[in-house]
Design a protein around this motif. Sequence first.
Motif, PDB file in Angstrom:
ATOM      1  N   ILE A 225      11.534   2.443  -0.302  1.00  0.00           N
ATOM      2  CA  ILE A 225      10.763   1.990   0.852  1.00  0.00           C
ATOM      3  C   ILE A 225      11.656   1.107   1.708  1.00  0.00           C
ATOM      4  O   ILE A 225      12.344   0.211   1.208  1.00  0.00           O
ATOM      5  CB  ILE A 225       9.500   1.233   0.408  1.00  0.00           C
ATOM      6  N   ILE A 226      11.639   1.387   2.999  1.00  0.00           N
ATOM      7  CA  ILE A 226      12.448   0.641   3.961  1.00  0.00           C
ATOM      8  C   ILE A 226      11.524  -0.266   4.751  1.00  0.00           C
ATOM      9  O   ILE A 226      10.615   0.197   5.440  1.00  0.00           O
ATOM     10  CB  ILE A 226      13.219   1.598   4.883  1.00  0.00           C
ATOM     11  N   LEU A 227      11.746  -1.562   4.625  1.00  0.00           N
ATOM     12  CA  LEU A 227      10.878  -2.558   5.236  1.00  0.00           C
ATOM     13  C   LEU A 227      11.388  -2.918   6.626  1.00  0.00           C
ATOM     14  O   LEU A 227      12.530  -3.350   6.780  1.00  0.00           O
ATOM     15  CB  LEU A 227      10.824  -3.820   4.371  1.00  0.00           C
ATOM     16  N   ILE A 228      10.532  -2.738   7.626  1.00  0.00           N
ATOM     17  CA  ILE A 228      10.869  -3.138   8.990  1.00  0.00           C
ATOM     18  C   ILE A 228      10.562  -4.619   9.107  1.00  0.00           C
ATOM     19  O   ILE A 228       9.409  -5.036   9.079  1.00  0.00           O
ATOM     20  CB  ILE A 228      10.058  -2.342  10.017  1.00  0.00           C
TER      21      ILE A 228
ATOM     22  N   SER B 245       0.828  -1.206   0.000  1.00  0.00           N
ATOM     23  CA  SER B 245       0.000   0.000   0.000  1.00  0.00           C
ATOM     24  C   SER B 245       0.863   1.258   0.000  1.00  0.00           C
ATOM     25  O   SER B 245       0.543   2.249  -0.660  1.00  0.00           O
ATOM     26  CB  SER B 245      -0.949  -0.002   1.200  1.00  0.00           C
ATOM     27  N   ALA B 246       1.991   1.227   0.722  1.00  0.00           N
ATOM     28  CA  ALA B 246       2.893   2.379   0.727  1.00  0.00           C
ATOM     29  C   ALA B 246       3.499   2.599  -0.654  1.00  0.00           C
ATOM     30  O   ALA B 246       3.608   3.727  -1.133  1.00  0.00           O
ATOM     31  CB  ALA B 246       3.999   2.170   1.761  1.00  0.00           C
ATOM     32  N   ALA B 247       3.890   1.517  -1.311  1.00  0.00           N
ATOM     33  CA  ALA B 247       4.464   1.623  -2.653  1.00  0.00           C
ATOM     34  C   ALA B 247       3.432   2.136  -3.649  1.00  0.00           C
ATOM     35  O   ALA B 247       3.740   2.946  -4.526  1.00  0.00           O
ATOM     36  CB  ALA B 247       5.007   0.268  -3.090  1.00  0.00           C
TER      37      ALA B 247
ATOM     38  N   ASP C  41       7.273  -5.512  -9.061  1.00  0.00           N
ATOM     39  CA  ASP C  41       6.072  -4.692  -9.263  1.00  0.00           C
ATOM     40  C   ASP C  41       6.383  -3.202  -9.277  1.00  0.00           C
ATOM     41  O   ASP C  41       5.676  -2.427  -9.938  1.00  0.00           O
ATOM     42  CB  ASP C  41       5.048  -4.988  -8.161  1.00  0.00           C
ATOM     43  N   TYR C  42       7.419  -2.774  -8.548  1.00  0.00           N
ATOM     44  CA  TYR C  42       7.748  -1.348  -8.445  1.00  0.00           C
ATOM     45  C   TYR C  42       9.235  -1.151  -8.747  1.00  0.00           C
ATOM     46  O   TYR C  42      10.042  -0.850  -7.863  1.00  0.00           O
ATOM     47  CB  TYR C  42       7.401  -0.822  -7.050  1.00  0.00           C
TER      48      TYR C  42
END
Length: 482
Positions: free
Chosen positions: A88-91, A76-78, A110-111
């Motif tokens: 995007i930094i994934l925790i 959703s953030a992407a 996808d991105y």
Amino acid sequence: MNVSDRILVWFFVLVATPAWSEVFLHWKNAALPPAKELGLNELVFSWNDSLSPQVEAARRLGYRVYVEVPLHRASSAAETGAAGLEGIILIARQSETAELEKSLPKLRLDYPKLRFLVLNPDGKLPQMRGNLIIKRDSVLEVSSPTAQPWIDTNLALVRIERRSHPEQLPLYTFSWGGPSDSGQQQLAPTAEDYSLAVAEAGAFHADLILELDERLQKALSEHDPEAWTLWKHVRTYASFYAHPGEQELEAAANVAVVVDDLDTSDEAMNLLARHNIPFKVLKPANLKSEHLEGFDVLVVFAKPDRETCERIAEVATHGKTVVLVDAHGSYPWQKGNSVRLNEHAVSYALGSGKVLELSEPVVDPETFAQDIRRLLGTQSVLINVWNGLTTIAVPYSERGGTVKVLEFVNYAEEPFRVQVQVKGSFASMRYETPEHECCEPLVPVKHNSFTEFVIPDLWIAGRVYLEVDQANNAGAGGVSPH
């Protein structure tokens, strides 16, 4: 992972910035100084659905903007932020490893215009303190104050992250909050505290998300002179590690630690780091594919299956020492000559090497680390640091070669005269620090297969470049790069 996923992963490896380290700033304050003034371009916001105006404002000020999101919200953030974001930094915590391995390749496909990075949020506050926390039977226990200075370092975490996510430099963060050893709430971080955090990540060749105190963020935005004096000091350290590094260099190690679970709270690995014993983290599957010639000692915490046992026996037969921790069961080498060392340890001769079985887990990490150093022997130790109880030294070498660069971090945040011995014969040495331009010559003193030198005033961080004495170093042997 299919072929297209692998190609994309290696694309990200190849286009990664060839620097020692990169500092990302985590920002919460509404106001923001221009990136040109702050001197750092990578900015991180915590994700929320109404973040777009803040992202756009930061981009206009010259920042490359990332958002930090839990793994389950990455898509959703992407989707909503792809137009204005750098990445995007994934925790992702250890419990989410399986889900991450499944989701990350798909997100990158996808991105493709977004950079996806994996963050370990469980870093330690780099510091010197008086208490030791150890794990016994999965329970954390706090010891009484130790007689010698004790340091919290993130080197073991970085080694584990490099094994967990080889497609990127390790990326971690930590919190400044929480009570100190005395139980009192900690004061706002000083310039030295921030500089130490940046120096640690840089010396370990890892990326860091640096949390800035919100009062400092506000003061910087308001151009407070005292805040900018502090920040200029920190920026000097960030610049020191941000310049392009020598890409062919990798962290050197001659101890391999084999584990089932990549657990960053493992105090045994932390103590190896604390005692300046360079190590590499492996999983059992890596034993089948990794070249192990450069290792002198293998420490196996994993429960060995048949194939692992065969590899252990092969390694020991060729002259290595294998330490099997918490060993229970029947193994092929037990048919050979054995010597009982104590109630919990038996040594089995195997070829020109040996397998040392310990019948219990590590209950005293300090003693265990000292035992590993003794097993290496005086001729196999890569580095010795004297008068440096608060200093971590990390050697870097070309693949299979001798050490070319030494990174130093002093957690005491006050200058020390440090004596160092490094394996190999070196004709010259150059020393640089964030505070002084490169370089100050150091005087090498050669003893057999080692070279000694003195760093006159190691404050927080320093780097030594070593030039190999080709005539005397021939045949000295290499080490396994990390």
